[in-house]
Design a protein around this motif. Structure first.
Motif, PDB file in Angstrom:
ATOM      1  N   PRO A 105       0.834  -1.202   0.000  1.00  0.00           N
ATOM      2  CA  PRO A 105       0.000   0.000   0.000  1.00  0.00           C
ATOM      3  C   PRO A 105       0.869   1.253   0.000  1.00  0.00           C
ATOM      4  O   PRO A 105       1.948   1.273   0.597  1.00  0.00           O
ATOM      5  N   ASP A 106       0.407   2.246  -0.711  1.00  0.00           N
ATOM      6  CA  ASP A 106       1.090   3.542  -0.659  1.00  0.00           C
ATOM      7  C   ASP A 106       0.038   4.638  -0.625  1.00  0.00           C
ATOM      8  O   ASP A 106      -1.139   4.395  -0.854  1.00  0.00           O
ATOM      9  N   ASP A 107       0.472   5.788  -0.284  1.00  0.00           N
ATOM     10  CA  ASP A 107      -0.437   6.935  -0.173  1.00  0.00           C
ATOM     11  C   ASP A 107       0.202   8.123  -0.874  1.00  0.00           C
ATOM     12  O   ASP A 107       0.484   9.140  -0.246  1.00  0.00           O
ATOM     13  N   SER A 108       0.434   7.970  -2.164  1.00  0.00           N
ATOM     14  CA  SER A 108       1.118   9.021  -2.918  1.00  0.00           C
ATOM     15  C   SER A 108       0.329  10.330  -2.951  1.00  0.00           C
ATOM     16  O   SER A 108       0.910  11.390  -3.135  1.00  0.00           O
ATOM     17  N   LEU A 109      -0.981  10.257  -2.733  1.00  0.00           N
ATOM     18  CA  LEU A 109      -1.804  11.474  -2.715  1.00  0.00           C
ATOM     19  C   LEU A 109      -1.955  12.065  -1.316  1.00  0.00           C
ATOM     20  O   LEU A 109      -2.560  13.117  -1.148  1.00  0.00           O
ATOM     21  N   GLY A 110      -1.445  11.375  -0.321  1.00  0.00           N
ATOM     22  CA  GLY A 110      -1.513  11.888   1.049  1.00  0.00           C
ATOM     23  C   GLY A 110      -2.904  11.911   1.636  1.00  0.00           C
ATOM     24  O   GLY A 110      -3.212  12.772   2.456  1.00  0.00           O
ATOM     25  N   GLU A 111      -3.747  10.954   1.244  1.00  0.00           N
ATOM     26  CA  GLU A 111      -5.133  10.947   1.707  1.00  0.00           C
ATOM     27  C   GLU A 111      -5.356  10.167   3.009  1.00  0.00           C
ATOM     28  O   GLU A 111      -6.386  10.324   3.644  1.00  0.00           O
ATOM     29  N   LEU A 112      -4.400   9.333   3.380  1.00  0.00           N
ATOM     30  CA  LEU A 112      -4.576   8.495   4.561  1.00  0.00           C
ATOM     31  C   LEU A 112      -3.888   9.105   5.777  1.00  0.00           C
ATOM     32  O   LEU A 112      -2.842   9.732   5.664  1.00  0.00           O
ATOM     33  N   SER A 113      -4.467   8.858   6.928  1.00  0.00           N
ATOM     34  CA  SER A 113      -3.823   9.281   8.176  1.00  0.00           C
ATOM     35  C   SER A 113      -2.644   8.347   8.443  1.00  0.00           C
ATOM     36  O   SER A 113      -2.521   7.283   7.826  1.00  0.00           O
ATOM     37  N   HIS A 114      -1.779   8.740   9.384  1.00  0.00           N
ATOM     38  CA  HIS A 114      -0.663   7.882   9.780  1.00  0.00           C
ATOM     39  C   HIS A 114      -1.182   6.516  10.220  1.00  0.00           C
ATOM     40  O   HIS A 114      -0.635   5.473   9.857  1.00  0.00           O
ATOM     41  N   PHE A 115      -2.258   6.510  10.997  1.00  0.00           N
ATOM     42  CA  PHE A 115      -2.836   5.262  11.483  1.00  0.00           C
ATOM     43  C   PHE A 115      -3.359   4.407  10.334  1.00  0.00           C
ATOM     44  O   PHE A 115      -3.097   3.193  10.288  1.00  0.00           O
ATOM     45  N   GLU A 116      -4.112   4.992   9.414  1.00  0.00           N
ATOM     46  CA  GLU A 116      -4.685   4.226   8.297  1.00  0.00           C
ATOM     47  C   GLU A 116      -3.600   3.583   7.437  1.00  0.00           C
ATOM     48  O   GLU A 116      -3.684   2.398   7.099  1.00  0.00           O
ATOM     49  N   LEU A 117      -2.579   4.353   7.104  1.00  0.00           N
ATOM     50  CA  LEU A 117      -1.486   3.809   6.299  1.00  0.00           C
ATOM     51  C   LEU A 117      -0.690   2.778   7.102  1.00  0.00           C
ATOM     52  O   LEU A 117      -0.332   1.715   6.588  1.00  0.00           O
ATOM     53  N   GLY A 118      -0.452   3.064   8.372  1.00  0.00           N
ATOM     54  CA  GLY A 118       0.266   2.122   9.228  1.00  0.00           C
ATOM     55  C   GLY A 118      -0.455   0.797   9.348  1.00  0.00           C
ATOM     56  O   GLY A 118       0.164  -0.276   9.299  1.00  0.00           O
ATOM     57  N   LEU A 119      -1.770   0.844   9.489  1.00  0.00           N
ATOM     58  CA  LEU A 119      -2.569  -0.373   9.587  1.00  0.00           C
ATOM     59  C   LEU A 119      -2.481  -1.182   8.296  1.00  0.00           C
ATOM     60  O   LEU A 119      -2.283  -2.399   8.319  1.00  0.00           O
ATOM     61  N   LYS A 120      -2.597  -0.510   7.161  1.00  0.00           N
ATOM     62  CA  LYS A 120      -2.486  -1.192   5.857  1.00  0.00           C
ATOM     63  C   LYS A 120      -1.100  -1.810   5.677  1.00  0.00           C
ATOM     64  O   LYS A 120      -0.982  -2.950   5.224  1.00  0.00           O
ATOM     65  N   LEU A 121      -0.064  -1.068   6.025  1.00  0.00           N
ATOM     66  CA  LEU A 121       1.308  -1.583   5.893  1.00  0.00           C
ATOM     67  C   LEU A 121       1.540  -2.767   6.834  1.00  0.00           C
ATOM     68  O   LEU A 121       2.170  -3.761   6.453  1.00  0.00           O
ATOM     69  N   PHE A 122       1.045  -2.671   8.068  1.00  0.00           N
ATOM     70  CA  PHE A 122       1.168  -3.768   9.013  1.00  0.00           C
ATOM     71  C   PHE A 122       0.520  -5.034   8.453  1.00  0.00           C
ATOM     72  O   PHE A 122       1.136  -6.106   8.447  1.00  0.00           O
ATOM     73  N   CYS A 123      -0.710  -4.915   7.992  1.00  0.00           N
ATOM     74  CA  CYS A 123      -1.418  -6.090   7.471  1.00  0.00           C
ATOM     75  C   CYS A 123      -0.709  -6.663   6.246  1.00  0.00           C
ATOM     76  O   CYS A 123      -0.628  -7.881   6.088  1.00  0.00           O
ATOM     77  N   PHE A 124      -0.161  -5.796   5.384  1.00  0.00           N
ATOM     78  CA  PHE A 124       0.539  -6.256   4.185  1.00  0.00           C
ATOM     79  C   PHE A 124       1.868  -6.920   4.533  1.00  0.00           C
ATOM     80  O   PHE A 124       2.155  -8.032   4.098  1.00  0.00           O
ATOM     81  N   GLU A 125       2.684  -6.239   5.308  1.00  0.00           N
ATOM     82  CA  GLU A 125       4.038  -6.733   5.591  1.00  0.00           C
ATOM     83  C   GLU A 125       4.056  -7.892   6.587  1.00  0.00           C
ATOM     84  O   GLU A 125       4.980  -8.697   6.573  1.00  0.00           O
ATOM     85  N   CYS A 126       3.046  -7.986   7.422  1.00  0.00           N
ATOM     86  CA  CYS A 126       2.978  -9.066   8.418  1.00  0.00           C
ATOM     87  C   CYS A 126       1.856 -10.056   8.077  1.00  0.00           C
ATOM     88  O   CYS A 126       1.346 -10.749   8.960  1.00  0.00           O
ATOM     89  N   ASP A 127       1.502 -10.116   6.805  1.00  0.00           N
ATOM     90  CA  ASP A 127       0.382 -10.946   6.373  1.00  0.00           C
ATOM     91  C   ASP A 127       0.510 -12.370   6.892  1.00  0.00           C
ATOM     92  O   ASP A 127       1.580 -12.976   6.833  1.00  0.00           O
ATOM     93  N   SER A 128      -0.573 -12.877   7.423  1.00  0.00           N
ATOM     94  CA  SER A 128      -0.631 -14.230   7.979  1.00  0.00           C
ATOM     95  C   SER A 128      -2.011 -14.804   7.717  1.00  0.00           C
ATOM     96  O   SER A 128      -2.970 -14.068   7.481  1.00  0.00           O
ATOM     97  N   LEU A 129      -2.084 -16.120   7.777  1.00  0.00           N
ATOM     98  CA  LEU A 129      -3.385 -16.765   7.766  1.00  0.00           C
ATOM     99  C   LEU A 129      -4.077 -16.477   9.087  1.00  0.00           C
ATOM    100  O   LEU A 129      -3.421 -16.400  10.133  1.00  0.00           O
ATOM    101  N   VAL A 130      -5.384 -16.330   9.035  1.00  0.00           N
ATOM    102  CA  VAL A 130      -6.195 -16.158  10.229  1.00  0.00           C
ATOM    103  C   VAL A 130      -7.283 -17.222  10.165  1.00  0.00           C
ATOM    104  O   VAL A 130      -7.975 -17.355   9.162  1.00  0.00           O
TER     105      VAL A 130
END
Length: 183
Positions: A23-48
C-alpha cells in the motif's frame, strides 16, 4: 438445555506470498494510522483461522482482516454488546458474511452466509446459510482479544503509535457488561 457453538479466531502461519503491491499513499489521503494499519497487514500478512461450530474458514490479514478493521470492528463490538445486530464481512479471500444478532440470556444468533461462484469457469452463483447459537460474552471477548493483539503487534512493529491504538480501541471501553469482558 442451551447448546452453544464454539467461536474462535486466531493468527496462524505467516503468508510469504504477496499478491499485490504494498500500500502507498502518494496522494496523502490516509492518516498515519490508516497507512500504518495497511502496511502492518501487508508486511505481516498471515493466515487467520475462524472457527464457528464445525465450520473452519481461513482468511488473510491482508486484505480480509485489514478490511474488517477499517470497517470499525471495535465500534461494531461495542454495538453488539449493547444488543445491536452487526455484520462482519470477508469478501476477498472468501465470500462470507457473519450476521450476529443478540438474543436474550447472553446468546447470539449467527447467520453464517457463504456466497460466490461454483468454480472459476462456471458463473453460477452458489450460496449456503448456516445458523449457530453462540455465547455472546465469549464471542465479544474472543474478537476483543484478537483486535487488541493485532494493535499491539502493529505498535511493536512501529506501524502505529500507542496513542493511535488507544483511540482506535476506545469503543471497546463501552462494551457492556465491561466486567464480563475484561482483558
Amino acid at each position: 438445555m442451551n447448546k452453544y457453538s464454539n467461536f474462535t479466531i486466531h493468527i496462524e502461519a505467516p503468508n510469504c506470498e504477496k499478491y499485490a503491491e504494498p500500500p502507498d499513499d502518494s496522494l496523502g489521503e490516509l492518516s498515519h494510522f490508516e497507512l500504518g494499519l495497511k502496511l502492518f497487514c501487508f508486511e505481516c500478512d498471515s493466515l487467520v483461522s475462524i472457527e464457528i461450530g464445525q465450520e473452519k474458514v481461513k482468511v488473510f490479514l491482508d486484505p480480509d482482516i485489514c478490511m474488517v478493521l477499517e470497517d470499525e470492528l471495535p465500534q461494531k463490538l461495542s454495538e453488539l454488546s449493547q444488543g445491536k445486530p452487526i455484520k462482519i464481512e470477508f469478501v476477498e479471500s472468501v465470500c462470507l458474511t457473519l450476521e450476529l444478532q443478540p438474543l436474550a440470556n447472553d446468546r447470539i444468533s449467527c447467520n453464517f452466509k457463504e456466497f460466490g461462484y461454483l468454480s472459476p469457469n462456471e458463473f453460477t452463483l452458489k450460496s449456503r446459510n448456516q445458523h449457530f447459537q453462540l455465547h455472546k460474552t465469549q464471542v465479544i471477548a474472543e474478537l476483543k482479544q484478537f483486535v487488541e493483539q493485532l494493535m499491539q503487534m502493529a505498535i511493536d512493529g512501529g506501524y502505529i503509535t500507542p496513542e493511535e491504538k488507544q483511540e482506535f480501541l476506545m469503543p471497546l471501553g463501552k462494551i457492556v457488561p465491561a466486567s464480563a469482558i475484561s482483558s
